[in-house]
Motif scaffolding. Structure first.
Motif, PDB file in Angstrom:
ATOM      1  N   ALA A  12       4.933   5.130  13.575  1.00  0.00           N
ATOM      2  CA  ALA A  12       4.153   5.292  12.348  1.00  0.00           C
ATOM      3  C   ALA A  12       3.700   6.745  12.177  1.00  0.00           C
ATOM      4  O   ALA A  12       3.712   7.282  11.070  1.00  0.00           O
ATOM      5  N   LYS A  13       3.324   7.391  13.281  1.00  0.00           N
ATOM      6  CA  LYS A  13       2.904   8.792  13.212  1.00  0.00           C
ATOM      7  C   LYS A  13       4.080   9.703  12.861  1.00  0.00           C
ATOM      8  O   LYS A  13       3.941  10.640  12.079  1.00  0.00           O
ATOM      9  N   ILE A  14       5.239   9.439  13.462  1.00  0.00           N
ATOM     10  CA  ILE A  14       6.407  10.280  13.223  1.00  0.00           C
ATOM     11  C   ILE A  14       6.841  10.216  11.760  1.00  0.00           C
ATOM     12  O   ILE A  14       7.124  11.239  11.127  1.00  0.00           O
ATOM     13  N   LEU A  15       6.878   8.987  11.203  1.00  0.00           N
ATOM     14  CA  LEU A  15       7.369   8.801   9.839  1.00  0.00           C
ATOM     15  C   LEU A  15       6.267   8.881   8.791  1.00  0.00           C
ATOM     16  O   LEU A  15       6.545   8.787   7.593  1.00  0.00           O
ATOM     17  N   GLU A  16       5.009   9.027   9.250  1.00  0.00           N
ATOM     18  CA  GLU A  16       3.859   9.093   8.347  1.00  0.00           C
ATOM     19  C   GLU A  16       3.784   7.862   7.451  1.00  0.00           C
ATOM     20  O   GLU A  16       3.596   7.945   6.233  1.00  0.00           O
ATOM     21  N   LEU A  17       3.924   6.695   8.075  1.00  0.00           N
ATOM     22  CA  LEU A  17       3.813   5.422   7.386  1.00  0.00           C
ATOM     23  C   LEU A  17       2.807   4.553   8.124  1.00  0.00           C
ATOM     24  O   LEU A  17       2.415   4.846   9.251  1.00  0.00           O
ATOM     25  N   SER A  18       2.368   3.471   7.503  1.00  0.00           N
ATOM     26  CA  SER A  18       1.455   2.551   8.153  1.00  0.00           C
ATOM     27  C   SER A  18       2.215   1.699   9.174  1.00  0.00           C
ATOM     28  O   SER A  18       3.448   1.572   9.116  1.00  0.00           O
ATOM     29  N   ARG A  19       1.478   1.105  10.086  1.00  0.00           N
ATOM     30  CA  ARG A  19       2.096   0.206  11.074  1.00  0.00           C
ATOM     31  C   ARG A  19       2.772  -0.971  10.371  1.00  0.00           C
ATOM     32  O   ARG A  19       3.829  -1.435  10.801  1.00  0.00           O
ATOM     33  N   THR A  20       2.135  -1.452   9.293  1.00  0.00           N
ATOM     34  CA  THR A  20       2.729  -2.565   8.544  1.00  0.00           C
ATOM     35  C   THR A  20       4.071  -2.162   7.937  1.00  0.00           C
ATOM     36  O   THR A  20       5.036  -2.936   7.956  1.00  0.00           O
ATOM     37  N   PHE A 143       0.244   6.844   3.888  1.00  0.00           N
ATOM     38  CA  PHE A 143       0.952   7.153   2.630  1.00  0.00           C
ATOM     39  C   PHE A 143      -0.065   7.076   1.506  1.00  0.00           C
ATOM     40  O   PHE A 143      -0.339   6.004   0.980  1.00  0.00           O
ATOM     41  N   ASP A 144      -0.647   8.210   1.142  1.00  0.00           N
ATOM     42  CA  ASP A 144      -1.797   8.195   0.257  1.00  0.00           C
ATOM     43  C   ASP A 144      -1.429   8.308  -1.220  1.00  0.00           C
ATOM     44  O   ASP A 144      -0.256   8.399  -1.587  1.00  0.00           O
ATOM     45  N   GLY A 145      -2.491   8.300  -2.065  1.00  0.00           N
ATOM     46  CA  GLY A 145      -2.286   8.346  -3.502  1.00  0.00           C
ATOM     47  C   GLY A 145      -1.715   9.652  -4.003  1.00  0.00           C
ATOM     48  O   GLY A 145      -1.032   9.690  -5.033  1.00  0.00           O
ATOM     49  N   PHE A 146      -1.989  10.753  -3.309  1.00  0.00           N
ATOM     50  CA  PHE A 146      -1.431  12.046  -3.712  1.00  0.00           C
ATOM     51  C   PHE A 146       0.099  12.006  -3.646  1.00  0.00           C
ATOM     52  O   PHE A 146       0.787  12.454  -4.568  1.00  0.00           O
ATOM     53  N   LYS A 147       0.626  11.489  -2.540  1.00  0.00           N
ATOM     54  CA  LYS A 147       2.087  11.388  -2.386  1.00  0.00           C
ATOM     55  C   LYS A 147       2.669  10.454  -3.437  1.00  0.00           C
ATOM     56  O   LYS A 147       3.720  10.731  -4.026  1.00  0.00           O
ATOM     57  N   LEU A 148       1.988   9.335  -3.668  1.00  0.00           N
ATOM     58  CA  LEU A 148       2.489   8.356  -4.624  1.00  0.00           C
ATOM     59  C   LEU A 148       2.535   8.936  -6.036  1.00  0.00           C
ATOM     60  O   LEU A 148       3.544   8.793  -6.741  1.00  0.00           O
ATOM     61  N   ILE A 149       1.466   9.597  -6.451  1.00  0.00           N
ATOM     62  CA  ILE A 149       1.426  10.197  -7.788  1.00  0.00           C
ATOM     63  C   ILE A 149       2.515  11.255  -7.943  1.00  0.00           C
ATOM     64  O   ILE A 149       3.178  11.349  -8.979  1.00  0.00           O
TER      65      ILE A 149
END
Length: 211
Positions: A12-20, A143-149
């Protein structure tokens, strides 16, 4: 654990994603993994490195579009309907998500809400619902809102989506993250519900006129 394997947390840290999100990628076969005798998942590092090379914003969207199995099951209540104003709420706090969807369902029968719990989930839902409005929290991990926007703004087919960002972050903190595009409405927390209702009312009225 050998050097060739990593746990879900490290992946999750490497790919910058949540565990889910990592678990979804493992379950769908996008990440190769083995199970230890203790029942724990160990992900093959080589598969993480391969995915990391192609998991930038555009690649993430392609992954979502080509692999609908990554998304959670969709009920008949969630499937996009053309007679509804589709609203995507991206919020990892269930209390805030319930507050927003409750306001919409009580006041506007024309509105159909879909909830995404993080940015990756939102990308998957965007391909399914094509919402008219997207409301996203800014502070989500990882994966926050800044990336999503940024991702939504970069896609020509999503230019018709009206976006609202909600957050308890200060203006200076938002500026440190690069700010928000001019076309994104920002509402600080606690959310000004009258202003939110006014924004939604305008879109509902346009929907009624175009039916």
């Amino acid at each position: 654990m050998t050097k060739g394997y990593v746990g879900i947390g490290e992946a999750a840290k490497i790919l910058e994603l949540s565990r889910t999100s990592i678990q979804k990628l493992v379950d769908s076969g996008q990440l190769a993994a083995v199970r230890t005798t203790g029942g724990h998942r160990r992900i093959i590092r080589e598969s993480i490195e391969e995915l990391n090379q192609k998991i930038g914003p555009k690649a993430m969207l392609r992954l979502a579009a080509k692999n609908p199995g990554l998304a959670p099951p969709v009920s008949s209540e969630t499937i996009s309907r053309p007679d509804k104003v589709q609203v995507l709420v991206v919020e990892d706090d269930p209390v805030t998500a319930a507050l927003l969807t409750g306001i919409f369902s009580k006041s506007y029968p024309e509105v159909q809400c879909t909830v995404a719990t993080d940015g990756l989930d939102a990308v998957l839902q965007l391909e399914r619902t094509r919402p008219r409005i997207m409301i996203t929290d800014l502070r989500m991990e990882p994966f926050d809102g800044f990336k999503l926007i940024q991702m939504v703004s970069a896609r020509a087919e999503y230019q018709c989506i009206a976006m609202i960002a909600i957050s308890g972050m200060s203006d200076s903190d938002i500026e440190k993250r690069g700010g928000l595009p001019n076309h994104v409405l920002f509402l600080g927390k606690p959310v000004n519900l009258d202003r939110l209702r006014g924004f939604l009312e305008a879109h509902v009225q346009m929907h009624r006129q175009n039916r």
